[in-house]
Design a protein around this motif. Sequence first.
Motif, PDB file in Angstrom:
ATOM      1  N   PRO A  48       2.729  90.378  55.259  1.00  0.00           N
ATOM      2  CA  PRO A  48       1.756  89.423  54.706  1.00  0.00           C
ATOM      3  C   PRO A  48       2.468  88.366  53.758  1.00  0.00           C
ATOM      4  CG  PRO A  48       1.785  91.355  53.592  1.00  0.00           C
ATOM      5  CD  PRO A  48       2.878  91.563  54.887  1.00  0.00           C
ATOM      6  N   ASP A  94       0.828  95.097  62.801  1.00  0.00           N
ATOM      7  CA  ASP A  94       1.076  95.085  61.498  1.00  0.00           C
ATOM      8  C   ASP A  94       2.684  94.594  61.008  1.00  0.00           C
ATOM      9  OD1 ASP A  94      -0.306  95.735  59.445  1.00  0.00           O
ATOM     10  OD2 ASP A  94       0.170  97.948  59.112  1.00  0.00           O
ATOM     11  N   LEU A  95       3.484  94.363  62.016  1.00  0.00           N
ATOM     12  CA  LEU A  95       4.915  93.908  61.876  1.00  0.00           C
ATOM     13  C   LEU A  95       5.278  92.843  61.109  1.00  0.00           C
ATOM     14  CD1 LEU A  95       5.904  94.651  65.560  1.00  0.00           C
ATOM     15  CD2 LEU A  95       6.766  95.764  63.565  1.00  0.00           C
ATOM     16  N   ASP A  96       4.362  91.819  61.245  1.00  0.00           N
ATOM     17  CA  ASP A  96       4.688  90.630  60.463  1.00  0.00           C
ATOM     18  C   ASP A  96       4.289  90.877  58.886  1.00  0.00           C
ATOM     19  OD1 ASP A  96       6.217  89.276  62.298  1.00  0.00           O
ATOM     20  OD2 ASP A  96       4.268  88.685  63.379  1.00  0.00           O
ATOM     21  N   GLN A 155      15.442  94.843  55.164  1.00  0.00           N
ATOM     22  CA  GLN A 155      14.428  95.855  54.878  1.00  0.00           C
ATOM     23  C   GLN A 155      13.766  96.438  56.085  1.00  0.00           C
ATOM     24  OE1 GLN A 155      11.621  95.204  51.698  1.00  0.00           O
ATOM     25  NE2 GLN A 155      13.353  94.037  50.363  1.00  0.00           N
ATOM     26  N   TRP A 156      13.399  95.448  56.977  1.00  0.00           N
ATOM     27  CA  TRP A 156      12.657  95.673  58.234  1.00  0.00           C
ATOM     28  C   TRP A 156      13.865  96.570  59.130  1.00  0.00           C
ATOM     29  CZ3 TRP A 156      15.006  93.602  62.769  1.00  0.00           C
ATOM     30  CH2 TRP A 156      14.274  93.983  63.952  1.00  0.00           C
ATOM     31  N   ARG A 171       6.951  87.436  47.469  1.00  0.00           N
ATOM     32  CA  ARG A 171       7.524  88.485  46.218  1.00  0.00           C
ATOM     33  C   ARG A 171       8.896  88.324  46.553  1.00  0.00           C
ATOM     34  NH1 ARG A 171       9.836  93.477  45.528  1.00  0.00           N
ATOM     35  NH2 ARG A 171      10.109  93.597  47.800  1.00  0.00           N
ATOM     36  N   CYS A 196       2.014  87.574  50.830  1.00  0.00           N
ATOM     37  CA  CYS A 196       2.577  88.009  49.457  1.00  0.00           C
ATOM     38  C   CYS A 196       3.692  88.646  49.247  1.00  0.00           C
ATOM     39  CB  CYS A 196       1.064  88.895  48.819  1.00  0.00           C
ATOM     40  SG  CYS A 196       0.889  90.471  49.748  1.00  0.00           S
ATOM     41  N   GLU A 197       4.058  89.401  50.432  1.00  0.00           N
ATOM     42  CA  GLU A 197       5.312  90.218  50.347  1.00  0.00           C
ATOM     43  C   GLU A 197       6.546  89.200  50.609  1.00  0.00           C
ATOM     44  OE1 GLU A 197       6.371  93.005  49.575  1.00  0.00           O
ATOM     45  OE2 GLU A 197       8.262  93.259  50.548  1.00  0.00           O
TER      46      GLU A 197
END
Lengths: 155, 551
Positions: free
Chosen positions: B282, B278-280, B151-152, B288, B284-285
């Motif tokens: 969280p 913000d790259l890393d 995804q990244w 998920r 919760c993701e």
Amino acid sequence: MPMLELVEGKLIRVDTTPCEEISLVVWRGGAQPEAGVSALVLPNDAPAEDVGHEVNAFAAVVLEFPTFKDGRAYSQARILRERFGYGGKIRARGEILRDQIAFMVRCGFDAFEMETSKSGFYNQALLDFSHVYQPAADAALPVWRQRAQRAVAAE
Amino acid sequence: MYRYDEFDAAIVYDRVKQFRGQVERRLSGELSEDEFKPLRLMNGLYLQLHAYMLRVAIPYGTLSSKQLRKLAHIARKYDKGYAHFTTRQNVQYNWPALVDVPDILDGLSTVEMHAIQTSGNCIRNVTSDQYAGATAEEIEDPRPWCEIIRQWSTLHPEFSFLPRKFKIAVTASDHDRAAVRVHDIGLRLHKSLTGEVGFEVIVGGGLGRTPIIGPTIREFLPKKHLLSYLEAILRVYNLYGRRDNKYKARIKILVNAEGVDRFREQVEQEWALIKGSDLDLPVCEIDRIRVYFSPPVFERLPHESASLKESIQSDDGFARWVRVNTAAHKQPGYAIVNISLKPIGGVPGDATDAQMEAAADLAERYSFDEIRVTHEQNLCLPHVKKDNLFAVWTTLKQHDLATANIGLVSDIIACPGLDYCTLANTRSIPIAQRISERFADFDVQENLGEIKVKISGCINACGHHHVGHIGILGVDKKGEEFYQVTLGGSAAEDACLGDIVGRGLSSGEVVDAVERLVDFYRGERNDGERFLDAYRRLGPGPFKEALYANA
């Protein structure tokens, strides 16, 4: 050179005179940028760190794409925006393909030296993708953030 | 398995629509071939010797039966009834018509597949261990991290025009089936002394003209920092990798030129500036994504299966296939089944539409709907009950998919070579076919044990010859095909490059020469000693002598 600028998410033709350009070499030699007028031309093999926060004295920075395959300026633009908080124009010069414009905008470019007669065509390219996966220099929310927001909203 | 949510689906759908527009502009003549080329290359569409070739991504080699059926359907409807599985766990179609490609991509998007970044100087499909989630050896399933990287890296705005293509592989086992030391970035999940799980980061491995076993630039990277660290590596590469010569543009050249320590310093410096951003993802993701790779609901079974034992006793062919083609599963009563795409005399990695459908049916019925593609160009059913092995084998046999040769001398990696490829100097496939025919006797093969033969039709090394126990490189000498042999390479956890032993052999000589090597090994080996280990013990000298005897 005709130019398109990004204004509120749309590429529009601008007829204002481009800024007075100062090359990196000349700037290093002591040339002082004139507020609101001067543009720094940063070659794509020069580290953006060499200019650092002083970049903010320039109204614009010109970054170069000698060929569309040479992607160094994408990194330079992000470093200027994200590391040095540069708020002036970042102008792309050189070979720019339609499908690269969205990437450039994400990295912080907001001016493009290119044929302006097809601005509709280029504007369409900005709408090609409705979501992005990763954060960059723009305000687009990466999908993981949108997912998290949705999860919170559902609670 | 990962399933798309509406965001993933929208991105792939948008890409298909964009590409349909590009193809229309090409077909109408609005775009010249030169202008179209960079666009089609971003979508895995190459122009080969005889036709366009479309490469479809199989992220980390994991497929559902529905996806494999779609690949079969495409082979039947738009190609010549077969497809080719590659060393990067992808699949290639050799004969699509340009006008059909948008429809093919449309069809793929309905089963959550695409051809994004299967070519071009960007981050390519992430590869992994085909036994992920099934082997007891692993620290944890590496695939959630592969999906996070997928995804990244998808449509990454900064890293889509790198100096050269960029390949990332992830493994989580001591036994390396993903060849992490010969990738631009290899990631190995392991436990630190304090018990924390993180990545060993290997950068600058690769094959091609300048083969290099990648050095480790960081022994331990906490998992949560994966993406910021990757971004730091890619940024250093994008800015400082060479662009003046495409043969010196891979990251391995940069790492070598700077030296590992200086390169590491550059990466760490960049990383220090971006790691708080913000790259890393969280937690919760990450969670998920991880949920999609939860283990299937296995039955509680005894280790041994009585029915399997009985079938093994009553059928020697089945017994051999179980010995050679199945591997230990972490769950008692289950096995990992390897499906060989290397029938004797066949084209390595090719599968017909009917074979793909048969494998898809078996996966649906017996393997929790999962199929894996291996970098050695085979397929794998990761979770099969031992009680069902006989039924699986029976069906595989009906479809010529039960060749019992996994890891043996006829399980050959070969690039497409001059039969398809514009870069090739020589053919690879016919050499593979002839070696496989020479060792067709399964008693002989099994007795020889693990021998990895890898064949490339040119110096670009798509057939991984540098890391073959026996590597074969095709070279053109004044219009004639010659084959240079390398010995003692390995792509596994003991990765090393093979030694070039001497002058090239003609197409007529090379198969006899390989047989002499193998015969020499058989005469010299100790009990249970692999070809590679015998080579390491004895050194190149005597093998070289055997290779050129009578030649």
